[in-house]
Scaffold this motif. Structure first.
Motif, PDB file in Angstrom:
ATOM      1  N   LYS A   1      22.859  30.970  60.444  1.00  0.00           N
ATOM      2  CA  LYS A   1      22.005  31.466  59.224  1.00  0.00           C
ATOM      3  C   LYS A   1      21.840  30.159  58.266  1.00  0.00           C
ATOM      4  N   PHE A   2      22.207  29.208  58.485  1.00  0.00           N
ATOM      5  CA  PHE A   2      21.965  28.003  57.380  1.00  0.00           C
ATOM      6  C   PHE A   2      20.970  26.810  58.339  1.00  0.00           C
ATOM      7  N   ALA A   3      20.617  27.185  59.596  1.00  0.00           N
ATOM      8  CA  ALA A   3      20.085  26.033  60.181  1.00  0.00           C
ATOM      9  C   ALA A   3      18.856  25.664  59.575  1.00  0.00           C
ATOM     10  N   PHE A   4      18.469  24.403  59.528  1.00  0.00           N
ATOM     11  CA  PHE A   4      17.493  23.857  58.798  1.00  0.00           C
ATOM     12  C   PHE A   4      17.293  24.339  57.190  1.00  0.00           C
ATOM     13  N   SER A   5      18.434  24.616  56.493  1.00  0.00           N
ATOM     14  CA  SER A   5      18.210  24.872  55.468  1.00  0.00           C
ATOM     15  C   SER A   5      17.728  24.044  54.351  1.00  0.00           C
ATOM     16  N   THR A   6      17.864  22.614  54.708  1.00  0.00           N
ATOM     17  CA  THR A   6      17.556  21.723  53.885  1.00  0.00           C
ATOM     18  C   THR A   6      15.969  21.474  53.828  1.00  0.00           C
ATOM     19  N   ILE A   7      15.353  22.072  54.800  1.00  0.00           N
ATOM     20  CA  ILE A   7      13.919  21.800  55.038  1.00  0.00           C
ATOM     21  C   ILE A   7      13.048  23.068  54.654  1.00  0.00           C
ATOM     22  N   VAL A   8      13.411  24.027  55.035  1.00  0.00           N
ATOM     23  CA  VAL A   8      13.015  25.826  54.830  1.00  0.00           C
ATOM     24  C   VAL A   8      14.048  26.752  54.912  1.00  0.00           C
ATOM     25  N   ASP A   9      13.823  27.821  54.050  1.00  0.00           N
ATOM     26  CA  ASP A   9      14.820  28.512  53.886  1.00  0.00           C
ATOM     27  C   ASP A   9      14.835  29.936  54.836  1.00  0.00           C
ATOM     28  N   ASP A  10      13.972  29.832  55.680  1.00  0.00           N
ATOM     29  CA  ASP A  10      13.784  31.262  56.506  1.00  0.00           C
ATOM     30  C   ASP A  10      13.925  30.811  58.221  1.00  0.00           C
ATOM     31  N   PHE A  11      14.442  29.579  58.518  1.00  0.00           N
ATOM     32  CA  PHE A  11      14.461  29.259  59.975  1.00  0.00           C
ATOM     33  C   PHE A  11      15.078  30.361  60.643  1.00  0.00           C
ATOM     34  N   HIS A  12      16.139  30.905  60.295  1.00  0.00           N
ATOM     35  CA  HIS A  12      17.021  31.882  61.028  1.00  0.00           C
ATOM     36  C   HIS A  12      16.066  33.139  61.098  1.00  0.00           C
ATOM     37  N   GLU A  13      15.327  33.598  60.218  1.00  0.00           N
ATOM     38  CA  GLU A  13      14.572  34.878  60.416  1.00  0.00           C
ATOM     39  C   GLU A  13      13.550  34.295  61.223  1.00  0.00           C
ATOM     40  N   ARG A  14      12.955  33.176  61.004  1.00  0.00           N
ATOM     41  CA  ARG A  14      11.843  32.713  61.978  1.00  0.00           C
ATOM     42  C   ARG A  14      12.284  33.026  63.542  1.00  0.00           C
ATOM     43  N   ALA A  15      13.363  32.491  63.824  1.00  0.00           N
ATOM     44  CA  ALA A  15      14.232  32.317  65.169  1.00  0.00           C
ATOM     45  C   ALA A  15      14.356  33.806  65.500  1.00  0.00           C
ATOM     46  N   THR A  16      15.135  34.721  64.625  1.00  0.00           N
ATOM     47  CA  THR A  16      15.567  35.875  65.269  1.00  0.00           C
ATOM     48  C   THR A  16      14.137  36.786  65.502  1.00  0.00           C
ATOM     49  N   GLN A  17      13.290  36.650  64.278  1.00  0.00           N
ATOM     50  CA  GLN A  17      12.173  37.586  64.417  1.00  0.00           C
ATOM     51  C   GLN A  17      11.399  37.252  65.936  1.00  0.00           C
ATOM     52  N   ASN A  18      11.331  36.167  66.173  1.00  0.00           N
ATOM     53  CA  ASN A  18      10.426  35.711  67.524  1.00  0.00           C
ATOM     54  C   ASN A  18      11.185  35.532  68.539  1.00  0.00           C
ATOM     55  N   ASN A  19      12.385  35.858  68.517  1.00  0.00           N
ATOM     56  CA  ASN A  19      13.168  36.091  69.795  1.00  0.00           C
ATOM     57  C   ASN A  19      13.189  34.245  70.282  1.00  0.00           C
ATOM     58  N   GLY A  20      13.633  33.394  69.352  1.00  0.00           N
ATOM     59  CA  GLY A  20      13.672  32.021  69.619  1.00  0.00           C
ATOM     60  C   GLY A  20      12.456  31.375  69.770  1.00  0.00           C
ATOM     61  N   GLY A  21      12.245  30.282  70.231  1.00  0.00           N
ATOM     62  CA  GLY A  21      10.887  29.594  70.321  1.00  0.00           C
ATOM     63  C   GLY A  21      11.245  28.125  70.380  1.00  0.00           C
ATOM     64  N   PHE A  22      10.353  27.166  69.990  1.00  0.00           N
ATOM     65  CA  PHE A  22      10.318  25.794  70.072  1.00  0.00           C
ATOM     66  C   PHE A  22      10.631  25.153  68.530  1.00  0.00           C
ATOM     67  N   ILE A  23      11.183  24.043  68.655  1.00  0.00           N
ATOM     68  CA  ILE A  23      11.014  23.327  67.569  1.00  0.00           C
ATOM     69  C   ILE A  23      10.123  21.765  67.961  1.00  0.00           C
ATOM     70  N   VAL A  24       9.529  21.364  67.085  1.00  0.00           N
ATOM     71  CA  VAL A  24       8.624  20.204  67.232  1.00  0.00           C
ATOM     72  C   VAL A  24       9.251  19.288  66.238  1.00  0.00           C
ATOM     73  N   GLY A  25       9.443  17.893  66.867  1.00  0.00           N
ATOM     74  CA  GLY A  25      10.016  16.976  66.135  1.00  0.00           C
ATOM     75  C   GLY A  25       9.338  15.883  65.958  1.00  0.00           C
TER      76      GLY A  25
END
Ligand code: MIC
Ligand code: SF4
Length: 642
Positions: free
Chosen positions: A500-524
């Motif tokens: 629930k706290f993944a990437f929370s130093t950068i964005v506050d909704d990563f968890h929602e982004r991932a769950t709403q889209n059934n996963g996905g990719f990270i570009v670094g």
């Protein structure tokens, strides 16, 4: 060929492969260490591997990170680790015994041996001439179960030391100097090997400080030779038989060399928020300080603590400053108490913390809003202290102690006191903090309700389709991917909660982004995943349905953790393509199982922009097999192949 010390030790431990930099090799492992915040996963994985016995000469489980017991969670984790340690023949170091790297250096590391640890600062042990490497938890579990570790053989970077440190300058300033020169990416792909006449003036713990922060250079490890100074240290630690002289061949060949004249180094600081943002103390002197924290695996040795006591003696901590001190081991704390140094610290108004990581990993002592905090630690990533707005500067113990009494950042070379510390002939020991496995005792494993099963990968599907959930800048740390502080560390054995706290130093909704889209990719960007060894930075994305990360480059341990978890680390063939991709673009990666067999490229189609990219798959044949199996655990369980 005349070999560097690093290659000599590798050669004597080589099981598979050749001394060919850039190629994967397998080495035998003599010792392992774990700490508690990565340890619960390691021991869950060891239980899943269920080996008949452990194959290392020595394995130690330290409790040093999750020391606040503000709920049952950390205590549950400790009880679990203790029970597996007893069952599997692992030494257990109780809470209070000290920070894993400091205690291991004092009590167990042997020159010429190999050690892997589930903590990125394991290379601290290079201070006595051992090869010590930070690794993901599963790699450490496998090392215990099978006795080996795979790594890409790094090149060797010689750091030739000449001269002698001036008054008020610490080994910490040496490594800050190297960081200033090389940056947090400068050691990637290298083992740092220290040579030259300057070594003779550095104690074992000075050397350990320098090796410790090789992790911040991104280096695989760092190493010093083992010499008469090492011998004296081991004798004083009551381990004379562990001494063996280790040095590079005469005229050894190195890939790169830099020369550092110790006599020219000044007291330095790393400014907020990166360890390579280095400038001289002089340049920032006068900045008002709110907090000073002395300790951590970088600067908590006996001599560091004694210097601090000397500086504090007869002085008092400035009214605007909170000074906290955590000695590196129970034995150092005992020595400070016996010598009266502790009384000097207390008289000056310092808060004495137990021997543990404490504030270094945000386990308490988070500074106030917008505070300036001076720390003798190794990382000052934004938010790591537990306070997002804090300005953390990394400094030496001398700078820290002097600034604590002055109330502003102050240059310790202006002090007019004697800072020469005579090291003890006999450090004695506090071995009562160790619990040795009881072969006849109860072998049951204790699992409290905080301990949840860890996520397992799965065999890759033919095509992977998904959205770019996040596009990051360069040098993203594992502290960004899975933040760690007193509120989250108790959940290291509970990946669903952490996610629930993944990437929370950068964005506050990563968890929602991932769950709403059934996963996905990270570009670094470059050096994606630098910092800690925590495999949670791969397990959390795995839990959230991430099957591939595309970056300009990866930090070593994180890349390995991704592969171990069954997540494919991909590189841009053309780094320009990075700038074409935006968050929420939809990507399709084609023919994954076929590509994993033997191709070096994967085709990526951006359906949102109608663009095609070529992604590089830069992995060994063993890593191909791991990814095809869906992760390292599944691979190891189904294979006897080394
Ligand atoms: C750190 O300093 O970041 C840690 C906490 O020690 C980590 C391990 C962890 O995340 O548990 C490390 O350095 O590997
Ligand atoms: Fe502990 Fe800090 Fe060292 Fe990590 S860097 S092991 S948190 S003292």
């Amino acid at each position: 060929m005349q070999l560097p010390l690093f290659y000599k030790i590798i050669k004597s431990h080589l099981i598979n492969g050749d001394l060919e930099p850039g190629k994967e090799i397998t080495i035998s492992i003599n010792q392992t260490l774990t700490q508690d915040s990565t340890g619960t996963m390691v021991y869950l994985q060891l239980e899943a591997l269920n080996p008949p016995s452990i194959k290392t000469d020595l394995s130690v489980a330290y409790i040093d990170h999750n020391m606040l017991q503000s709920g049952f969670e950390n205590a549950d984790d400790h009880a679990f680790i203790k029970s597996v340690a007893n069952k599997r023949g692992i030494v257990f170091s109780k809470p209070g015994g000290g920070i894993c790297h400091q205690v291991h250096l004092e009590r167990f590391t042997k020159p010429g041996t190999t050690l892997i640890g589930s903590d990125s600062h394991t290379p601290t042990a290079g201070g006595v001439g051992a090869i010590a490497i930070g690794a993901g938890g599963l790699d450490v579990a496998v090392a215990m179960a099978k006795g080996y570790y795979h790594l890409i053989l790094p090149e060797v970077y010689e750091v030739k030391l000449i001269g002698k440190l001036p008054f008020g300058v610490n080994a910490k300033d040496v490594i800050l100097h190297v960081l200033e020169k090389l940056s947090v990416k400068g050691g990637v792909g290298y083992a740092m090997e220290y040579t030259g006449p300057g070594i003779a003036s550095l104690s074992v713990t000075d050397r350990a400080t320098i090796c410790n922060m090789g992790a911040e250079l991104g280096a695989t490890t760092s190493i010093f030779p083992s010499d008469d100074i090492t011998k004296e240290f081991l004798i004083a630690q009551g381990r004379p038989n562990d001494y063996v002289k280790m040095e590079a061949d005469e005229n050894a060949v190195y890939s790169k060399t830099i020369e550092v004249d110790l006599s020219e180094i000044k007291p330095l600081v790393a400014k907020p928020h990166m360890p390579d943002e280095v400038c001289s103390v002089e340049e920032v002197s006068g900045i008002k300080v709110d907090q000073v924290a002395i300790g951590s695996c970088t600067n908590s040795s006996y001599s560091d603590m004694m210097k601090v006591a000397r500086i504090l003696e007869g002085n008092h901590v400035a009214p605007n400053v909170d000074l906290v001190i955590s000695p590196g081991s129970a034995n150092i704390l005992r020595l400070l108490a016996e010598s009266g140094a502790l009384a000097k610290m207390i008289s000056a108004g310092a808060r004495i913390l137990e021997s543990a990581c404490g504030p270094c990993i945000g386990m308490g002592q988070s500074p106030k809003t917008d505070a300036v905090s001076l720390r003798t630690f190794n990382r000052n990533f934004k938010g790591r202290s537990g306070t997002m707005s804090a300005q953390v500067y990394l400094v030496s113990p001398e700078t820290a102690a002097y600034s604590a009494i002055k109330g502003t950042i102050s240059d310790p070379s202006n002090l007019d006191i004697n800072l020469d510390i005579t090291l003890p002939d006999n450090y004695g020991s506090t071995d009562n903090y160790f619990i040795y496995p009881d072969t006849k005792g109860d072998k049951s494993v204790v699992m409290g309700p905080n301990i949840k099963p860890f996520p397992l990968g799965s065999k890759p599907e033919n095509d992977i389709k998904g959205k770019v959930l996040l596009k990051t800048e360069d040098n993203i740390t594992t502290d960004d991917i899975v933040p760690s502080h007193s509120k989250l560390l108790p959940f290291r054995s509970n990946v669903p909660h952490l996610s629930k706290f993944a990437f929370s130093t950068i964005v506050d909704d990563f968890h929602e982004r991932a769950t709403q889209n059934n996963g996905g990719f990270i570009v670094g960007g470059e050096n994606y995943g630098q910092g800690s060894s925590r495999e949670h930075a791969a397990l959390v994305p795995l839990h959230l349905g991430i099957r591939a990360v595309i970056a300009k480059s990866f930090a070593r341990i994180h890349r390995n953790n991704l592969i171990n978890s069954g997540i494919i680390p991909l590189l841009w063939s053309n780094t320009e393509d990075y700038s074409h991709v935006n968050e929420m673009d939809e990507l399709i990666l084609y023919d994954i199982p076929e590509a994993l067999k033997d191709r070096d490229e994967i085709i990526c189609y951006n359906t949102t922009r109608d663009e095609k990219y070529i992604l590089k798959l830069s992995i060994s044949s063993r890593e191909r097999d791991i990814l095809q199996a869906g992760g390292y655990l599944l691979y190891v369980q189904s294979s006897e192949v080394i």
